[in-house]
Design a protein around this motif. Sequence first.
Motif, mmCIF file in Angstrom:
data_model
loop_
_atom_site.group_PDB
_atom_site.id
_atom_site.type_symbol
_atom_site.label_atom_id
_atom_site.label_comp_id
_atom_site.label_asym_id
_atom_site.label_seq_id
_atom_site.Cartn_x
_atom_site.Cartn_y
_atom_site.Cartn_z
ATOM 1 N N VAL A 26 -19.551 91.389 47.151
ATOM 2 C CA VAL A 26 -19.905 90.754 48.417
ATOM 3 C C VAL A 26 -20.837 91.662 49.197
ATOM 4 N N ALA A 27 -21.877 91.059 49.745
ATOM 5 C CA ALA A 27 -22.890 91.798 50.505
ATOM 6 C C ALA A 27 -22.985 91.209 51.902
ATOM 7 N N TRP A 28 -23.157 92.090 52.870
ATOM 8 C CA TRP A 28 -23.377 91.636 54.236
ATOM 9 C C TRP A 28 -24.260 92.643 54.963
ATOM 10 N N GLN A 29 -24.769 92.186 56.071
ATOM 11 C CA GLN A 29 -25.655 93.031 56.859
ATOM 12 C C GLN A 29 -24.813 93.966 57.712
ATOM 13 N N GLY A 30 -24.779 95.238 57.364
ATOM 14 C CA GLY A 30 -24.028 96.211 58.146
ATOM 15 C C GLY A 30 -24.905 96.830 59.223
ATOM 16 N N GLU A 31 -24.305 97.690 60.012
ATOM 17 C CA GLU A 31 -25.081 98.355 61.077
ATOM 18 C C GLU A 31 -26.123 99.278 60.478
ATOM 19 N N ASP A 32 -25.836 99.749 59.268
ATOM 20 C CA ASP A 32 -26.683 100.757 58.650
ATOM 21 C C ASP A 32 -27.327 100.207 57.371
ATOM 22 N N GLY A 33 -27.621 98.922 57.375
ATOM 23 C CA GLY A 33 -28.219 98.301 56.194
ATOM 24 C C GLY A 33 -27.224 97.394 55.487
ATOM 25 N N ILE A 34 -27.630 96.945 54.317
ATOM 26 C CA ILE A 34 -26.789 96.031 53.552
ATOM 27 C C ILE A 34 -25.577 96.773 52.991
ATOM 28 N N GLU A 35 -24.401 96.207 53.149
ATOM 29 C CA GLU A 35 -23.190 96.721 52.508
ATOM 30 C C GLU A 35 -22.919 95.880 51.270
ATOM 31 N N LEU A 36 -22.397 96.498 50.239
ATOM 32 C CA LEU A 36 -22.221 95.804 48.956
ATOM 33 C C LEU A 36 -21.037 96.409 48.214
ATOM 34 N N ILE A 37 -19.957 95.645 48.065
ATOM 35 C CA ILE A 37 -18.755 96.166 47.414
ATOM 36 C C ILE A 37 -18.127 95.111 46.496
ATOM 37 N N PRO A 38 -17.449 95.568 45.463
ATOM 38 C CA PRO A 38 -16.677 94.634 44.621
ATOM 39 C C PRO A 38 -15.343 94.305 45.284
ATOM 40 N N VAL A 39 -14.913 93.074 45.131
ATOM 41 C CA VAL A 39 -13.639 92.638 45.711
ATOM 42 C C VAL A 39 -12.955 91.643 44.775
ATOM 43 N N SER A 57 -13.544 97.692 56.293
ATOM 44 C CA SER A 57 -14.962 97.422 56.548
ATOM 45 C C SER A 57 -15.286 95.992 56.129
ATOM 46 N N LEU A 58 -14.618 95.498 55.101
ATOM 47 C CA LEU A 58 -14.836 94.119 54.655
ATOM 48 C C LEU A 58 -14.489 93.132 55.772
ATOM 49 N N ALA A 59 -13.328 93.318 56.397
ATOM 50 C CA ALA A 59 -12.910 92.400 57.462
ATOM 51 C C ALA A 59 -13.794 92.549 58.688
ATOM 52 N N ARG A 60 -14.028 93.789 59.089
ATOM 53 C CA ARG A 60 -14.791 94.005 60.318
ATOM 54 C C ARG A 60 -16.263 93.648 60.149
ATOM 55 N N GLY A 61 -16.793 93.900 58.943
ATOM 56 C CA GLY A 61 -18.227 93.682 58.742
ATOM 57 C C GLY A 61 -18.616 92.238 58.509
ATOM 58 N N ILE A 86 -23.118 82.805 45.985
ATOM 59 C CA ILE A 86 -22.656 81.922 47.056
ATOM 60 C C ILE A 86 -23.104 82.522 48.390
ATOM 61 N N ARG A 87 -23.684 81.698 49.223
ATOM 62 C CA ARG A 87 -24.029 82.134 50.575
ATOM 63 C C ARG A 87 -23.237 81.294 51.554
ATOM 64 N N GLY A 88 -22.721 81.921 52.573
ATOM 65 C CA GLY A 88 -21.968 81.156 53.555
ATOM 66 C C GLY A 88 -21.441 82.025 54.672
ATOM 67 N N GLY A 89 -20.850 81.376 55.635
ATOM 68 C CA GLY A 89 -20.279 82.090 56.767
ATOM 69 C C GLY A 89 -18.887 82.586 56.434
ATOM 70 N N ALA A 90 -18.576 83.785 56.907
ATOM 71 C CA ALA A 90 -17.259 84.372 56.669
ATOM 72 C C ALA A 90 -16.451 84.349 57.958
ATOM 73 N N GLU A 91 -15.172 84.023 57.820
ATOM 74 C CA GLU A 91 -14.281 84.079 58.983
ATOM 75 C C GLU A 91 -12.951 84.680 58.557
ATOM 76 N N LEU A 92 -12.287 85.344 59.489
ATOM 77 C CA LEU A 92 -10.974 85.907 59.193
ATOM 78 C C LEU A 92 -9.905 84.845 59.391
ATOM 79 N N PHE A 116 -7.134 87.432 55.555
ATOM 80 C CA PHE A 116 -8.000 86.895 54.518
ATOM 81 C C PHE A 116 -9.386 86.686 55.096
ATOM 82 N N VAL A 117 -10.377 86.861 54.271
ATOM 83 C CA VAL A 117 -11.742 86.494 54.630
ATOM 84 C C VAL A 117 -12.054 85.216 53.876
ATOM 85 N N ARG A 118 -12.384 84.185 54.611
ATOM 86 C CA ARG A 118 -12.756 82.919 53.981
ATOM 87 C C ARG A 118 -14.270 82.773 54.037
ATOM 88 N N VAL A 119 -14.881 82.520 52.897
ATOM 89 C CA VAL A 119 -16.323 82.278 52.836
ATOM 90 C C VAL A 119 -16.533 80.805 52.509
#
Lengths: 139, 139
Positions: A26-39, A57-61, A86-92, A116-119
């Motif tokens: 999952v990738a998202w726009q972090g404060e310091d660039g793109i974040e990218l982690i396996p989940v 960081s996954l939940a907050r970002g 998949i592209r979409g909005g994430a919500e907790l 949970f993060v729902r995309v």
Amino acid sequence: MSTANIATLVAYDCWSLLEGAEIARVAWQGEDGIELIPVNYTVADGSLWFRTEADSSLARGTAGHEVVVEVDHVDLADHAGWSVVIRGGAELVDVLDVPDMLVDMRVWPTGAHTVFVRVEPDRVTGRRLWAARPNEGDA
Amino acid sequence: MSTANIATLVAYDCWSLLEGAEIARVAWQGEDGIELIPVNYTVADGSLWFRTEADSSLARGTAGHEVVVEVDHVDLADHAGWSVVIRGGAELVDVLDVPDMLVDMRVWPTGAHTVFVRVEPDRVTGRRLWAARPNEGDA
């Protein structure tokens, strides 16, 4: 791309592949660039779900933001594979409010995974790459 | 994250792992959001290299921009794995100008791959996750 051994996947095939796998990047726009982690992820109610800790960081970002989720399978021996994005909005979503099938969702990191993060997918794309035949020249 | 079965990798270990793998996921800021695709890569001269076509989205989207590259290994049986993330600037290099060891670099898509994308790392981070012991509780 003009390569001949890559084909686009239709949405039905993308979802079939998503339902058969369990690790996403999952990738998202972090404060310091793109974040990218396996989940770990699960498909439920037409969405992708990650289970995590409220202060991760996954939940907050990702909460309230657009994310990009990539799931793939790589066949190192055959030089083949597929990738679905998949592209979409994430919500907790609190563990108390998720679909029943998710309550017992297990993830690999230890910890109290109370959110949970729902995309919710806006767009799903995929492609498959198969081994090049010798005369196709994969230089 | 406060999880107990994840550890940070030192740079030396990150590079060792990078040198032993061959597929990366590369992300960059596209016109329509984050782009994220799997690619073949090679490590040479302290950089990561992708081989592609001059008109590919990879070449057009990354040249002159910051990119994020993620390489991982996932052990589905043991619920373990590692992930290394490289951030750096990407530039296009013609096949005539790459280090000798890259001239014969093979990639899985077919086509005339006349350009390379070089990613010069600004920051390399990594982490390893190992299987949770039963009493660690991975709910």
